[in-house]
Design a protein around this motif. Structure first.
Motif, PDB file in Angstrom:
ATOM      1  N   PHE A  13       4.654 -14.343  50.235  1.00  0.00           N
ATOM      2  CA  PHE A  13       3.528 -13.511  50.639  1.00  0.00           C
ATOM      3  C   PHE A  13       3.708 -12.098  50.111  1.00  0.00           C
ATOM      4  O   PHE A  13       4.798 -11.563  50.095  1.00  0.00           O
ATOM      5  CB  PHE A  13       3.410 -13.463  52.172  1.00  0.00           C
ATOM      6  N   ASP A  47     -13.746 -18.427  59.278  1.00  0.00           N
ATOM      7  CA  ASP A  47     -13.677 -17.566  58.095  1.00  0.00           C
ATOM      8  C   ASP A  47     -13.978 -16.119  58.451  1.00  0.00           C
ATOM      9  O   ASP A  47     -13.361 -15.190  57.916  1.00  0.00           O
ATOM     10  CB  ASP A  47     -14.666 -18.050  57.037  1.00  0.00           C
ATOM     11  N   PHE A  58      -3.504 -11.517  56.470  1.00  0.00           N
ATOM     12  CA  PHE A  58      -4.327 -12.420  55.669  1.00  0.00           C
ATOM     13  C   PHE A  58      -3.475 -13.214  54.689  1.00  0.00           C
ATOM     14  O   PHE A  58      -3.626 -14.435  54.553  1.00  0.00           O
ATOM     15  CB  PHE A  58      -5.394 -11.625  54.914  1.00  0.00           C
ATOM     16  N   PHE A  59      -2.571 -12.540  53.997  1.00  0.00           N
ATOM     17  CA  PHE A  59      -1.758 -13.245  53.012  1.00  0.00           C
ATOM     18  C   PHE A  59      -0.770 -14.208  53.673  1.00  0.00           C
ATOM     19  O   PHE A  59      -0.425 -15.235  53.094  1.00  0.00           O
ATOM     20  CB  PHE A  59      -1.026 -12.241  52.122  1.00  0.00           C
ATOM     21  N   ARG A  62      -2.671 -17.455  54.558  1.00  0.00           N
ATOM     22  CA  ARG A  62      -2.983 -18.352  53.446  1.00  0.00           C
ATOM     23  C   ARG A  62      -2.015 -19.520  53.339  1.00  0.00           C
ATOM     24  O   ARG A  62      -2.294 -20.510  52.659  1.00  0.00           O
ATOM     25  CB  ARG A  62      -2.988 -17.567  52.132  1.00  0.00           C
ATOM     26  N   SER A  63      -0.879 -19.418  53.996  1.00  0.00           N
ATOM     27  CA  SER A  63       0.100 -20.511  53.938  1.00  0.00           C
ATOM     28  C   SER A  63      -0.200 -21.622  54.943  1.00  0.00           C
ATOM     29  O   SER A  63       0.485 -22.643  54.944  1.00  0.00           O
ATOM     30  CB  SER A  63       1.511 -19.969  54.204  1.00  0.00           C
ATOM     31  N   ARG A  66      -4.433 -25.568  52.613  1.00  0.00           N
ATOM     32  CA  ARG A  66      -4.942 -25.393  51.257  1.00  0.00           C
ATOM     33  C   ARG A  66      -6.269 -24.641  51.265  1.00  0.00           C
ATOM     34  O   ARG A  66      -6.536 -23.820  50.379  1.00  0.00           O
ATOM     35  CB  ARG A  66      -5.106 -26.756  50.596  1.00  0.00           C
ATOM     36  N   TRP A  68      -7.413 -22.369  53.458  1.00  0.00           N
ATOM     37  CA  TRP A  68      -7.214 -20.949  53.705  1.00  0.00           C
ATOM     38  C   TRP A  68      -6.593 -20.274  52.482  1.00  0.00           C
ATOM     39  O   TRP A  68      -6.874 -19.110  52.207  1.00  0.00           O
ATOM     40  CB  TRP A  68      -6.342 -20.755  54.943  1.00  0.00           C
ATOM     41  N   TYR A  69      -5.752 -20.996  51.779  1.00  0.00           N
ATOM     42  CA  TYR A  69      -5.152 -20.437  50.575  1.00  0.00           C
ATOM     43  C   TYR A  69      -6.223 -20.125  49.536  1.00  0.00           C
ATOM     44  O   TYR A  69      -6.133 -19.134  48.806  1.00  0.00           O
ATOM     45  CB  TYR A  69      -4.130 -21.417  50.001  1.00  0.00           C
ATOM     46  N   SER A  70      -7.248 -20.968  49.454  1.00  0.00           N
ATOM     47  CA  SER A  70      -8.277 -20.810  48.424  1.00  0.00           C
ATOM     48  C   SER A  70      -9.353 -19.799  48.793  1.00  0.00           C
ATOM     49  O   SER A  70     -10.233 -19.513  47.980  1.00  0.00           O
ATOM     50  CB  SER A  70      -8.939 -22.168  48.143  1.00  0.00           C
ATOM     51  N   LEU A  71      -9.303 -19.232  50.006  1.00  0.00           N
ATOM     52  CA  LEU A  71     -10.345 -18.281  50.419  1.00  0.00           C
ATOM     53  C   LEU A  71     -10.409 -17.077  49.489  1.00  0.00           C
ATOM     54  O   LEU A  71     -11.473 -16.506  49.270  1.00  0.00           O
ATOM     55  CB  LEU A  71     -10.096 -17.824  51.857  1.00  0.00           C
ATOM     56  N   LEU A  72      -9.272 -16.683  48.958  1.00  0.00           N
ATOM     57  CA  LEU A  72      -9.227 -15.517  48.086  1.00  0.00           C
ATOM     58  C   LEU A  72     -10.048 -15.728  46.814  1.00  0.00           C
ATOM     59  O   LEU A  72     -10.447 -14.763  46.165  1.00  0.00           O
ATOM     60  CB  LEU A  72      -7.777 -15.185  47.727  1.00  0.00           C
TER      61      LEU A  72
END
Length: 434
Positions: A13, A47, A58-59, A62-63, A66, A68-72
């Motif tokens: 992260f 979201d 937030f970072f 993301r873990s 999958r 949540w990881y792709s939200l960026l």
């Protein structure tokens, strides 16, 4: 994500928050929320909650999975994020590069020196979170050598070339250090000009003032150049210029933008006063500083939509105790009102540590940071306007202690996961290569 300093127990992260670990024990405490209800929450609501998280959280989030990881990388999520516009008020500090001294008179002599580049050593930045009183380190490996940070706005940091001449400018998002966006170089050759920056979701405005090179060996504060581009398709590439007030002596690099007045402000020396620049009218104005004959180390900051002047007051011949005071510029644009004064006992402690070396200030939201010069943020105070509270900041662990860690130069920083306005500069490059 490679820009952030990673701790041994956080390896993926970008932010490394020091969390206390707790052991799990079997208890009969009821859960905070029934998992059957939590699992059925609409995804758009989840979201929206995630969009309010500060970047460190937030970072880490993301873990979780999958998705949540792709939200960026989700345009729908980022559009919602920009509409919500969460604003965690952070500060970002950089080690100040040592430069050969130059006087602050109207005409300045340039001292030649040999520039040594250290491309193998990337630039570092140190983020301070005033809510948690914690520090985080970022690395800027893609910023070329010979550039220094000068200001920050809209989640972006502006870098300017150190070499005398037409100034090159770069914009970078500290959360994504591999993305650098260049701006056209200024038209006039300058040495160490004052630079102001204001960025919104739809426009970029930059102004560069002073330190005009009148010869290869001398500079003088003569002119202002401004750059503008917006979503409406209008742009001006350093096409608007104006003359600085006569006999002005600007503080190199220090420029504050106040949205309510739509003006840039900077300190003027000998004697102390405040200069304001209206980009819309392309004109300067001079504002008399309060108690200007008794000020020491004055600084301008923007806080809660107002321009605030912070300075030590020393009236040796009058029966007034020495103190550190804050004044806010009123809506009329000429009147100052004192809004805060450091407690006398705290000021005595502060003055003893400061020892006449001076101090610098930076404001963001309801917070103001006061850093004693020459201590590398080892001795710095944080003031909270809402809680009316002064606290000593913890020492930055990434800068050497003992006052020898080098001078730190700080800016207000509001982290942003997306800065779509930089796309305007990409379009400008296509229309007018520079």
């Amino acid at each position: 994500m490679e820009a952030f300093d990673h701790t041994p127990y956080v390896t993926t992260f970008p932010f490394s928050y020091p969390f206390l670990t707790t052991t799990t024990t079997t208890t009969t405490n009821p859960p905070l929320m029934d998992s059957r209800i939590w699992s059925r929450l609409p995804q758009r609501l989840i979201d929206r909650v995630i969009a309010f998280l500060p970047p460190p959280a937030f970072f880490r989030a993301r873990s979780v999975c999958r998705r949540w990881y792709s939200l960026l990388f989700s345009h729908t999520f980022l559009q919602m994020y920009l509409q919500i516009n969460p604003k965690p008020y952070f500060f970002i500090f950089f080690k100040q590069k040592t430069t050969n001294p130059k006087t602050t008179t109207t005409t300045t002599t340039i001292f030649k020196h040999n520039n040594t580049t250290a491309a193998a050593v990337p630039e570092e930045g140190y983020i301070f979170d005033p809510e948690t009183l914690s520090w985080h380190r970022l690395v800027f490996p893609h910023v070329p050598s010979g550039f220094s940070p000068v200001c920050s706005s809209g989640g972006l940091v502006c870098w300017v070339s150190d070499e005398a001449g037409s100034k090159g400018l770069l914009l970078s998002n500290p959360l994504f250090p591999s993305l650098l966006t260049p701006l056209p170089s200024t038209l006039r050759p300058r040495l160490f000009p004052s630079i102001g920056l204001t960025i919104t979701n739809s426009s970029i405005d930059v102004m560069v003032a002073g330190d005009d090179m009148i010869s290869p060996y001398a500079v003088k504060n003569l002119t202002t150049e401004s750059f503008h581009i917006d979503l409406g398709g209008f742009y001006s590439i350093w096409g608007t210029t104006s003359s600085l007030p006569r006999l002005c002596s600007l503080e190199s690099g220090k420029m504050v933008y106040v949205q309510q007045t739509a003006k840039f402000y900077c300190m003027n020396y000998s004697p102390f006063s405040v200069l304001g620049y209206d980009m819309g009218r392309n004109e300067w104005c001079k504002i008399q500083a309060p108690m200007r004959r008794f000020l020491r180390s004055p600084s301008l900051v923007e806080s809660r939509g107002k321009l605030v002047l912070i300075a030590a007051v020393e009236k040796s011949k009058l029966n007034v105790p020495r103190s550190l005071r804050m004044w806010a510029l009123q809506s009329c644009g000429t009147t100052w009102v004192e809004i805060e004064r450091m407690p006398q006992q705290l000021y005595a402690q502060f003055a003893e540590l400061e020892g006449g070396r001076g101090f610098t200030c930076v404001g963001n939201g309801e917070f103001v940071v006061v850093v004693i010069t020459g201590t590398g943020a080892e001795n710095a105070l944080l003031f909270d306007f809402v809680r009316k509270r002064w606290v000593w900041m913890p020492r930055c662990p990434y800068v050497g202690g003992g006052g020898g860690g080098g001078e730190l130069n700080g800016f207000a920083y509001v982290p942003r996961l997306a800065t779509p306005v930089t796309g305007l500069l990409d379009q400008l490059t296509t229309l007018n290569p520079f």
